[in-house]
Design a protein around this motif. Structure first.
Motif, mmCIF file in Angstrom:
data_model
loop_
_atom_site.group_PDB
_atom_site.id
_atom_site.type_symbol
_atom_site.label_atom_id
_atom_site.label_comp_id
_atom_site.label_asym_id
_atom_site.label_seq_id
_atom_site.Cartn_x
_atom_site.Cartn_y
_atom_site.Cartn_z
ATOM 1 N N VAL A 1 5.709 3.172 7.816
ATOM 2 C CA VAL A 1 5.957 3.770 6.500
ATOM 3 C C VAL A 1 7.466 3.848 6.269
ATOM 4 O O VAL A 1 7.968 3.442 5.211
ATOM 5 C CB VAL A 1 5.305 5.165 6.382
ATOM 6 C CG1 VAL A 1 5.818 5.912 5.152
ATOM 7 C CG2 VAL A 1 3.789 5.045 6.346
ATOM 8 N N ARG B 1 0.833 -1.209 0.000
ATOM 9 C CA ARG B 1 0.000 0.000 0.000
ATOM 10 C C ARG B 1 0.867 1.259 0.000
ATOM 11 O O ARG B 1 0.568 2.232 -0.701
ATOM 12 C CB ARG B 1 -0.944 -0.005 1.201
ATOM 13 C CG ARG B 1 -2.023 -1.072 1.111
ATOM 14 C CD ARG B 1 -2.953 -1.065 2.321
ATOM 15 N NE ARG B 1 -3.587 0.229 2.475
ATOM 16 C CZ ARG B 1 -3.796 0.814 3.658
ATOM 17 N NH1 ARG B 1 -3.433 0.234 4.786
ATOM 18 N NH2 ARG B 1 -4.392 1.991 3.717
ATOM 19 N N VAL B 2 1.943 1.242 0.790
ATOM 20 C CA VAL B 2 2.872 2.379 0.824
ATOM 21 C C VAL B 2 3.462 2.593 -0.569
ATOM 22 O O VAL B 2 3.475 3.712 -1.087
ATOM 23 C CB VAL B 2 3.992 2.161 1.867
ATOM 24 C CG1 VAL B 2 5.080 3.229 1.731
ATOM 25 C CG2 VAL B 2 3.418 2.155 3.281
ATOM 26 N N LEU C 1 1.052 4.122 -3.047
ATOM 27 C CA LEU C 1 0.845 5.550 -2.798
ATOM 28 C C LEU C 1 2.071 6.371 -3.201
ATOM 29 O O LEU C 1 1.940 7.418 -3.842
ATOM 30 C CB LEU C 1 0.517 5.764 -1.316
ATOM 31 C CG LEU C 1 -0.032 7.143 -1.019
ATOM 32 C CD1 LEU C 1 -1.213 7.025 -0.079
ATOM 33 C CD2 LEU C 1 1.033 8.008 -0.425
ATOM 34 N N LYS D 1 -2.480 9.599 4.758
ATOM 35 C CA LYS D 1 -3.220 9.285 3.541
ATOM 36 C C LYS D 1 -3.627 7.806 3.512
ATOM 37 O O LYS D 1 -4.673 7.455 2.980
ATOM 38 C CB LYS D 1 -2.390 9.634 2.300
ATOM 39 C CG LYS D 1 -3.099 9.340 1.002
ATOM 40 C CD LYS D 1 -4.388 10.127 0.871
ATOM 41 C CE LYS D 1 -5.114 9.743 -0.402
ATOM 42 N NZ LYS D 1 -6.516 10.122 -0.351
ATOM 43 N N LEU D 2 -2.811 6.957 4.113
ATOM 44 C CA LEU D 2 -3.139 5.531 4.187
ATOM 45 C C LEU D 2 -4.224 5.247 5.227
ATOM 46 O O LEU D 2 -4.683 4.118 5.343
ATOM 47 C CB LEU D 2 -1.889 4.710 4.524
ATOM 48 C CG LEU D 2 -0.841 4.628 3.423
ATOM 49 C CD1 LEU D 2 0.436 4.004 3.956
ATOM 50 C CD2 LEU D 2 -1.372 3.851 2.232
#
Length: 192
Positions: free
Chosen positions: A124, A92-93, A96, A114-115
């Motif tokens: 992160v 996911r990181v 993005l 944002k996540l």
């Protein structure tokens, strides 16, 4: 093609390497001080990989890396990455981070927010530290709060985030927030 493969290629900052498998790119290695050191690092990470001609996907990634490292624009949107074995949060990181525009930066705090996990700043940072897709997933565009860019990029050899940002002509994250980039909204019109 069976197994993993790699190739070494020239860029404006030295000889880089890229490794791939059937599902996509598995890693990018920026130059070490000497090409033999770049190869050693690559062999350490992907001991089963064999040197061969790049696939069309690997060729597209190479063209993008070469363009970006000479100060040009690169579009990696169609480059397939093999995320097998990478934790879901890290994936996911990376997804993005790939959306941060060329020449701009964001903080780890902004990425975590944002996540939807504002307390996951360390997670992160950990994901970015272990990013095997350096430049394609432009982890150099994500900085600690305060904008520190002196750390070395993962798989970056002697190349620091600061150098990669300098090549891009980056602007600080204060010029645009992550929300502005990922959720663009037209500014309100003033009467008159």
């Amino acid at each position: 093609m069976l197994g993993r493969a790699y190739t070494i290629f020239d860029t404006a900052i030295g000889r880089c390497a890229i490794a791939w498998g059937e599902a996509g790119i598995v890693g990018v290695q920026l130059p070490e001080a000497r090409e033999i050191d770049t190869r050693r690092r690559l062999f350490h990470l992907y001991p089963e990989a064999r040197e061969t001609r790049p696939t069309p996907n690997a060729e597209a990634a190479i063209e993008g890396v070469v363009a970006l490292l000479r100060g040009g624009m690169a579009d990696f949107a169609d480059v397939m990455l093999d995320m097998g074995g990478i934790p879901v949060f890290d994936q996911r990181v990376y997804q993005l981070i790939r959306r941060i525009p060329h020449g701009e930066t964001r903080t780890y705090n902004e990425v975590a927010a944002k996540l939807g996990t504002p307390s996951a700043v360390r997670s992160v940072a950990h994901a970015l530290l272990h990013n095997p897709f350096v430049v394609i997933v432009p982890c150099h565009r994500a900085l600690e709060t305060g904008g520190s860019a002196d750390q070395m990029s993962p798989h970056g050899g002697l190349i620091s985030k600061r150098r990669l940002l300098s090549i891009e002509g980056a602007v600080s994250s204060s010029s645009k927030t992550l929300m502005d980039v990922l959720l663009p909204i037209a500014p309100p019109r003033l009467p008159g």
